[in-house]
Design an enzyme around this catalytic site. Structure first.
Site, mmCIF file in Angstrom:
data_model
loop_
_atom_site.group_PDB
_atom_site.id
_atom_site.type_symbol
_atom_site.label_atom_id
_atom_site.label_comp_id
_atom_site.label_asym_id
_atom_site.label_seq_id
_atom_site.Cartn_x
_atom_site.Cartn_y
_atom_site.Cartn_z
ATOM 1 N N ARG A 20 -8.259 30.677 7.721
ATOM 2 C CA ARG A 20 -7.559 29.662 8.504
ATOM 3 C C ARG A 20 -6.287 30.237 9.102
ATOM 4 O O ARG A 20 -5.555 30.958 8.429
ATOM 5 C CB ARG A 20 -7.199 28.470 7.619
ATOM 6 N N SER A 108 -10.798 21.924 10.358
ATOM 7 C CA SER A 108 -10.805 20.789 9.438
ATOM 8 C C SER A 108 -9.808 19.723 9.882
ATOM 9 O O SER A 108 -9.868 19.233 10.999
ATOM 10 C CB SER A 108 -10.538 21.274 8.008
ATOM 11 N N HIS A 109 -8.849 19.373 9.013
ATOM 12 C CA HIS A 109 -7.888 18.306 9.308
ATOM 13 C C HIS A 109 -6.527 18.855 9.721
ATOM 14 O O HIS A 109 -5.549 18.113 9.785
ATOM 15 C CB HIS A 109 -7.717 17.413 8.083
ATOM 16 N N LYS A 118 -15.407 28.561 7.759
ATOM 17 C CA LYS A 118 -15.979 28.281 6.445
ATOM 18 C C LYS A 118 -17.342 28.960 6.371
ATOM 19 O O LYS A 118 -18.090 28.958 7.355
ATOM 20 C CB LYS A 118 -16.135 26.777 6.208
ATOM 21 N N ASP A 242 -12.508 13.088 8.428
ATOM 22 C CA ASP A 242 -11.536 14.091 8.836
ATOM 23 C C ASP A 242 -12.088 14.864 10.038
ATOM 24 O O ASP A 242 -13.152 14.542 10.574
ATOM 25 C CB ASP A 242 -11.147 15.001 7.673
ATOM 26 N N ASP A 244 -13.537 17.701 10.663
ATOM 27 C CA ASP A 244 -14.864 18.337 10.684
ATOM 28 C C ASP A 244 -15.897 17.560 9.891
ATOM 29 O O ASP A 244 -17.012 18.027 9.684
ATOM 30 C CB ASP A 244 -14.792 19.789 10.201
ATOM 31 N N ASP A 246 -16.214 16.584 6.686
ATOM 32 C CA ASP A 246 -16.646 16.843 5.307
ATOM 33 C C ASP A 246 -15.838 16.038 4.283
ATOM 34 O O ASP A 246 -16.070 16.162 3.092
ATOM 35 C CB ASP A 246 -16.628 18.343 4.973
ATOM 36 N N ARG A 247 -14.894 15.198 4.767
ATOM 37 C CA ARG A 247 -14.146 14.323 3.862
ATOM 38 C C ARG A 247 -14.207 12.889 4.366
ATOM 39 O O ARG A 247 -14.081 12.636 5.561
ATOM 40 C CB ARG A 247 -12.686 14.771 3.748
ATOM 41 N N HIS A 329 -13.560 14.958 -0.529
ATOM 42 C CA HIS A 329 -14.751 15.810 -0.587
ATOM 43 C C HIS A 329 -15.655 15.245 -1.689
ATOM 44 O O HIS A 329 -15.264 15.221 -2.859
ATOM 45 C CB HIS A 329 -14.383 17.245 -0.966
#
Length: 462
Positions: A20, A108-109, A118, A242, A244, A246-247, A329
């Site tokens: 990241r 992501s967020h 990832k 979020d 992407d 995944d949450r 998650h």
């Protein structure tokens, strides 16, 4: 191998759970290409031949994806490019197609100027030492050479259809959704078109500027638009994602937040009906109420380290059908694949709510009410963050305190518990406390503050 192909990453780029950085500063196409070369070499040396690649809706993602693919192809691999979508879709493609690895370009967020990568290898996550090894391979230019190719795949319909196989709700629901202009938007439209009930979608246009609010459903201010939609339209539930996907975040029909551990408690009660006695895993930040609820429902609760990669690995090790963490998650492995996919989690939430016969608020209110501090993060010098936790652990154990050291220190008292852990991705300590009474919560906070003082740190503001 020519050393001219060797590559050195910025020191901040390779993290515990992913890669990241800030685009144009610490993360550039050359970095993505080098990740493709290094990770592609790991895949190829392990006998792998096919890698799935996807990307999120950030403006920099197509550019980084192109460079990454070039690196993979140069290792002789076949790259299956699934295009723009949520991280869960990439995980699904990798697993359902039997690919040897999967890579997702996503920030992501994080803020719009960030992006990242990832990875999964086989069925498991790539994290920790595996990520650092990619840096070592790149620094040596120790790559596998070959002539690969890329193919473009559209798996949208297959992905949506597979998620819907696990929807078993008899009663149509009115649902508000907030995609936060993140990568779930297009799949969300396809999914809601096929789910029963009425669906109100907010901010489902994918926009890397995130013009409406930051895409992090664990922060209450980011749920204000969703709350308004739930209350004004009389929805049974509100669901947010979020950046992407995944949450997951959720609101009941009264607009109250269903926190990650509360959501996991509801899922656990459902999963344990078909998997009696199963191990259900949650991270150290989760409420005692969750672990007690898992036991009450006949399950075996297991507290584990925070971090989506660590939880996925522990699930595989224990054969757990369900795990999750406070951050949203949540991982199903009962009839799904054991990865974190907020769209799939939403389908499961609607399915269980449709069957429940009572509002979501009633399911939430069956759980004992606890008093919690928010998850409080405060900056500490990188050289001190782990040392402080070790010092506090040693003092408490010498004093005979009840300490769980699985990830930092989680200290249990008659009042409840408090937690202090070092972040694996930032120069911060993370603190949290939970009690059954207001007085008890104050005593827990005072105990934590005193321990920080003894280690020479000012207390955070709870």
């Amino acid at each position: 191998m020519s050393t001219s192909e060797a590559h050195t990453f910025d020191a901040t780029l390779l993290r515990e759970y992913d890669i990241r950085g800030i685009v144009g500063t610490t993360l550039n196409p050359a970095d993505a290409r080098a990740v493709g070369r290094a990770f592609g070499s790991v895949v190829a040396r392990g006998g792998g031949t096919r890698v799935c690649v996807g990307y999120d809706g950030r403006h920099s993602s197509p550019m980084l994806e192109q460079a990454l693919v070039e690196g993979l192809i140069a290792c002789g691999l076949v790259v299956e490019r699934i295009g723009l979508g949520p991280t869960g879709m990439l995980y699904f493609a990798t697993r359902s197609r039997g690919a040897d690895a999967g890579i997702m370009i996503t920030g992501s967020h994080n803020p719009p100027d960030y992006n990242g990568i990832k990875m999964m290898l086989g069925k498991g996550p790539v994290y920790g030492r595996q990520i650092l090894e990619l840096g070592e391979i790149a620094a040596r230019g120790d790559y596998v050479n070959g002539t690969g190719r890329s193919e473009t795949l559209d798996i949208h319909e297959t992905y949506v259809a597979r998620m819907l196989e696990d929807y078993h709700g008899p009663t149509p629901l009115k649902v508000a959704w907030d995609a936060g202009n993140g990568a779930t938007g297009e799949i969300l439209r396809k999914l809601t078109a096929r789910l029963p009930g009425e669906h109100i979608r907010l901010f489902d246009a994918i926009d890397g500027d995130f013009p409406n609010h930051h895409p992090d459903p664990t922060v209450e201010k980011n749920l204000l638009d969703l709350r308004k939609a739930v209350l004004e339209n009389g929805c049974a539930v509100g669901i947010g994602f979020d950046g992407d996907g995944d949450r997951i975040g959720a609101l009941d029909e009264k607009g109250r937040i269903i926190w990650g551990d509360q959501l996991l408690a509801l899922y656990a009660a459902e999963v344990l009906k078909s998997h009696p006695g199963a191990t259900i895993i949650a991270d150290v930040k989760a409420s005692d109420v969750l672990f007690e609820e898992i036991a009450r429902c006949g399950g075996t609760p297991l507290m584990w380290k925070t971090g989506h990669s660590l939880l996925k690995a522990k699930m595989a090790e224990t054969g757990s059908p369900l795990a999750g963490e406070m951050s949203g998650h949540i991982f199903f492995a009962d009839t799904w694949y054991g990865f974190d996919d907020a769209l799939y989690c939403a389908v499961r939430l609607l399915s269980l709510l449709s069957k429940a016969g009572v509002p979501l608020s009633a399911l939430r209110d069956r759980l004992p009410e606890m008093l919690n501090t928010p998850e409080t993060r405060f900056q500490v010098d990188e050289s001190r963050k782990f040392a402080v936790v070790d010092e506090i652990k040693a003092r408490l154990e010498a004093a005979g305190a009840a300490v769980n050291p699985i990830d930092g220190v989680r200290v249990k008292t008659a009042d409840g518990w408090w937690l202090l852990r070092a972040s694996n991705t930032q120069d911060v300590l993370v603190a949290r406390a939970e009690a059954r009474t207001a007085d008890g919560l104050e005593r827990l906070k005072a105990s934590l503050v005193e321990q920080l003082r003894l280690s020479g740190l000012d207390a955070p503001s709870f």
